[in-house]
Design a protein around this motif. Structure first.
Motif: not given
Lengths: 226, 248
Positions: A176-194
């Motif tokens: 998931v990417l959240v686009f903030l002003p002034r070229d900043k990006i919040k990112w969230f990664v979720t991985l499920d390995d079995s």
């Protein structure tokens, strides 16, 4: 000194309202002429309007450049909810038009259609903010750079920031990417390995996004047919 | 195929406008009829009132001269097709993506005909055509070698070699079509990261001092558009052309 013209635009005021409540304030501020007016209502001026008012005030010390810099004053009543939401959606469409030569019609149509849905007055909550154009600009700059073949699911935060998400593995793996002003990006990664979950997140400048996401299966998220 | 007939898959046109300015204002009833009919072709209507106050600086406490004008704006849902109407002018605009001249011309003709049918013959004062192009140039080592992309260029002294922005304004006569052209060229911030944008803005206008039939008006528009294409193609290099010739 020559005659001076000030052009004042009114979007949704009657002539009577305009002259009584706005014109007297404009002239009063410039000191050019004072018109009688009583019971002046306080109107909502945008910051852009306030800047224009300052330029009009600058007419008083007359120089040729100031004479030529006569500004237009755009005055309008505080817009209704429908008008404000419409204007927000229109601004998105115009911004996407500016860069449409770089993106597919499919992406633009999908994005603008979702933005329209998010700004439905019937579903609007008072605590929500309309889409922020600066957030959209960050998205445009990221999307041009990353060029993900698979389009994301678009969303919007309560603060008016555009979001984009990709899912894999029965929606268990997410980016998931959240686009903030002034070229900043919040990112969230979720991985499920079995059944074993891994979470990662951060807030990163646009130019470092590729290296920050490199450890994760970005190619799979972005691949069409997934 | 001549240079003026080239069609690009993704032309760098951000806005194209054709404006008809009439020598007299249309009466209210006819104007209202035009507006009613044009509203059928567009999705959104916004009305503005423009107040102009002329203040005599020698006598600032005198009542200012006031004029008012209603401006009607019509938009398509996606905001890319719009019209700005006043009692004495009609401006038809297309934002990007710009498909082709044939398509834009057809809409201009359709909307002009709505005006013409409702109002009847009206003396034109001015016909304007404006195309604003923006070419997004990738930075190389954080800078742009402008001469690689633009024939319409500026020479600066070596100490100003790293150019962030510039602007040029040129006015010239196009005697073969009886028009004047104003060319604005500038380097501005790009909407894309690691790019600067080259803006090429061609404003071709003709002052009209005799009556023109509708077919003559559109013949002139075709000529103006061909001239605009010549000017555009001669303002850029092949390297610039490659940028927007590429498929996405």
């Amino acid at each position: 000194m020559s005659d001076k013209s000030i052009t004042l635009y009114s979007a949704n005021l009657s002539t009577r309202e305009f002259e009584k409540n706005v014109l007297s304030r404009a002239f009063d501020t410039t000191g050019l002429a004072v018109r009688a007016g009583s019971g002046v209502e306080k109107l909502a001026f945008s910051s852009q309007t306030a800047q224009i008012m300052e330029e009009i005030i600058a007419l008083r010390p007359q120089t040729s450049s100031a004479e030529n810099a006569l500004a237009d004053l755009i005055v309008q009543r505080k817009p209704s909810l429908e008008e404000a939401l419409f204007d927000a959606c229109a601004a998105v469409k115009i911004e996407m038009s500016r860069v449409s030569m770089h993106f597919s019609k499919e992406m633009i149509d999908q994005l603008t259609s979702r933005i329209d849905q998010f700004h439905d007055p019937e579903d609007w909550e008072e605590s929500e903010k309309a889409i922020q154009i600066q957030s959209l600009k960050t998205f445009i700059r990221w999307f041009y750079q990353a060029k993900p073949p698979k389009l994301p699911s678009f969303g919007m935060s309560n603060s008016g920031f555009l979001t984009a998400s990709w899912m894999l593995n029965g929606n268990k793996d997410q980016l998931v990417l959240v686009f903030l002003p002034r070229d900043k990006i919040k990112w969230f990664v979720t991985l499920d390995d079995s059944g074993q979950k891994e979470y990662a997140s951060g807030e990163t400048p646009l130019k470092r996004m590729d290296s920050v996401l490199a450890p994760y299966p970005v190619d799979q998220w972005f691949a069409k047919g997934q | 195929m001549s240079m003026t007939d080239i069609r690009y898959p993704h032309p760098p046109i951000v806005e194209a406008v054709v404006e008809f300015k009439f020598s007299a204002s249309t009466d209210e009833k006819k104007y209202a009829k035009v507006l009613t009919n044009l509203k059928k072709a567009y999705d959104v209507h916004k009305e503005e009132t423009h107040y102009t106050y002329a203040v005599d600086m020698k006598a600032p406490y005198k009542e200012p001269k006031k004029t008012t004008q209603t401006v009607d704006k019509l938009f398509s849902n996606n905001m890319t097709q719009n019209i700005i109407m006043r009692s004495n002018s009609l401006a038809i605009s297309q934002l990007a993506p710009y498909a082709c001249w044939d398509e834009f011309r057809a809409r201009i003709f359709r909307d002009f005909e709505v005006w013409h049918r409702a109002v009847g013959y009206q003396q034109l004062e001015r016909i304007g055509m404006r195309y604003i192009n923006r070419i997004d140039l990738p930075l190389e080592d954080d800078k742009i070698q402008l001469e690689q992309y633009a024939v319409l260029n500026i020479n600066v002294q070596p100490c100003l070699k790293s150019l962030d922005k510039y602007s040029i304004n040129i006015q010239s006569q196009l005697k073969d079509i009886g028009a004047t052209v104003i060319v604005n060229s500038a380097m501005v911030e790009s909407p894309l990261a690691n790019h600067l944008s080259l803006v090429l803005d061609f404003d071709i206008f003709r002052m009209v001092d005799s009556s023109m039939k509708v077919e003559d008006i559109f013949t002139y528009l075709d000529q103006a558009r061909t001239k605009k294409n010549e000017l555009f193609e001669s303002s850029i290099t092949e390297k610039a052309r490659e940028i927007f010739r590429r498929e996405r």
